[in-house]
Design a protein around this motif. Structure first.
Motif, short mmCIF file in Angstrom:
data_model
loop_
_atom_site.label_atom_id
_atom_site.label_comp_id
_atom_site.label_asym_id
_atom_site.label_seq_id
_atom_site.Cartn_x
_atom_site.Cartn_y
_atom_site.Cartn_z
N TYR A 1 0.84 -1.20 0.00
CA TYR A 1 0.00 0.00 0.00
C TYR A 1 0.87 1.25 0.00
N ASP B 1 -6.17 2.58 4.07
CA ASP B 1 -7.55 3.03 3.93
C ASP B 1 -8.50 2.39 4.93
N ASN B 2 -7.96 1.68 5.91
CA ASN B 2 -8.80 1.29 7.05
C ASN B 2 -7.93 1.03 8.27
N THR C 1 -4.34 11.06 5.17
CA THR C 1 -5.54 10.72 4.36
C THR C 1 -5.31 10.91 2.86
N TYR D 1 -6.65 6.27 12.54
CA TYR D 1 -5.53 5.45 12.04
C TYR D 1 -4.38 5.48 13.04
#
Ligand code: ADP
Ligand code: GN1
Ligand code: MG
Length: 360
Positions: free
Chosen positions: A124, A128-129, A264, A281
């Motif tokens: 990544y 995103d989570n 983000t 996060y």
């Protein structure tokens, strides 16, 4: 006609002992430093991929020392993961050249290395989570734990003062003075912010270089795309890009994981309004990191984790801006403003951390 890098890869492959028929070569453009290629070989119906990298010799003037560090560290980790599920994929495996060296040198004098490709992974550029953030924290903490009994005096310091903010600010001042591309005048707002905040953004780096924090084996480049996650379990499988393994503070590593996993937007997002610091996060990342590291980190180190994210983000802002002013001589760039765009996302991230500081 000059040989393309792709042709060079084919040439260099003959210096390594891969077996079978070469089916293809792909380029990987994720990193900012080395040139990375993936080859696919087939032998008796069985496919095997390899990673081949041309080591950036202006960044790493002693590639042999880089490879010495990597061999020692990967061997140490391999012992630690023996018997575990997926043990072969839990650290990089260096394929030595036919002459027994951990690298081969091409006709231009460039150093190349080969690793087995780690398959079945996800990588990544950002989170995103919260699960990914937790798993990254756990992965980096586990990596540090695996190396907590490694004798750091065996390691070469391949880039001295790598995270030394005082040196990075000096390099920025030198770049402004030379202003070789006439770019310094156009970034006065960014420069003003950095110089106005120099002292507070330098605290952790200064503490380490004044020997006020424990020196440990440190990765120094723990951005999220330097960690490979298992496609099957979602857990971090291997921490890669081991070029900058050197003595340091573990806060440099917590810092870079915070910088890249609690943001983000991408590091090179042009619309800075999309860049914010994500508290959810951060909380997940912090929990994962402590789950793996609370047995060996000191209370002082733990207290500094939050600040480490701001420190490393600031170091990146200084380095990207320095490279922009110098005319993009260090990082790979895809367009002329690329380093400036990267600088601005880092500054926006600091601003967002500052705004929410009391809340996390
Ligand atoms: P750089 O120093 O340029 O960042 P990296 O060593 O991080 O180079 O490699 C660039 C990218 O290539 C990584 O982010 C990863 O996606 C991929 N990669 C590198 N080595 C391997 C490997 N052994 N197996 C799978 N992917 C790899
Ligand atoms: C470089 O090699 P890569 O892309 O993983 C850089 C890091 C920076 C990073 C910023 C040796 O990392 O220090 O944090 O870019 N590596 C080196 O994205 O300078
Ligand atoms: Mg990398």
């Amino acid at each position: 006609m000059a040989m393309s890098t792709q042709d060079k890869v084919k040439d260099i492959l003959s210096l390594f002992p891969m077996q079978g028929e070469l089916k293809g070569i792909k380029i990987n453009t994720q990193g900012h430093i080395n040139s990375t290629f993936i080859s696919l070989f087939e032998e008796n119906g069985r496919e095997q991929r390899y990673t081949h990298q041309m080591i950036n010799s202006s960044v790493f003037p002693h590639p042999d020392q880089v490879m010495s560090n990597i061999l020692l560290v990967t061997e140490h980790i391999r012992e630690k993961v023996k018997g575990m599920e997926d043990e072969d994929r839990r650290t990089l495996r260096v394929i030595k050249a036919k002459d027994g060296k951990p690298y081969a040198i091409d006709s231009d004098g460039m150093y190349w290395r080969t690793y087995t490709f780690i398959d079945g992974v996800k990588s990544y550029d950002r989170v995103d989570n919260e699960e990914i953030a937790y798993n990254l924290g756990l992965g980096i903490g586990t990596f540090q734990h695996q190396l907590s009994d490694f004798d750091s005096s065996k390691l070469y310091t391949v880039i001295p003062h790598f995270h030394d903010m005082a040196m990075r600010f000096q390099q920025l001042r030198d770049a402004i003075k030379a202003d070789s591309k006439g770019r310094a005048g156009s970034v006065s707002k960014e420069l003003e912010f950095l110089f106005d905040n120099e002292d507070r953004l330098s605290v952790i780096s200064n503490s380490y270089y004044k020997n006020l924090l424990p020196s440990r084996v440190t990765h120094n480049d723990t951005k999220i795309n330097n960690v490979l996650f298992s496609e099957r379990t979602g857990k971090a499988l291997a921490v890669i890009d081991l070029d900058t393994i050197m003595p340091g503070t573990i806060l440099f590593d917590t810092g870079d994981m915070i910088r890249t996993a609690c943001s983000t937007a991408d590091e090179d997002e042009k619309d800075t309004s999309l860049m914010e610091f994500s508290i959810p996060y951060y909380k997940a990342l912090y929990e994962g990191y402590l789950d793996a590291s609370s047995s060996f980190i000191t209370e002082k180190e733990r207290e500094c984790i939050k600040e480490s994210g701001r420190t490393i983000t600031a170091i990146m802002a200084v380095r990207f801006l320095t490279d922009y002013i110098n005319g993009d001589t260090y990082y790979k760039t895809a367009y002329p403003e690329h380093n400036l765009v990267r600088t601005r996302t880092q500054l926006k991230l600091i601003e967002s951390m500052d705004k929410q500081w009391e809340d996390f």
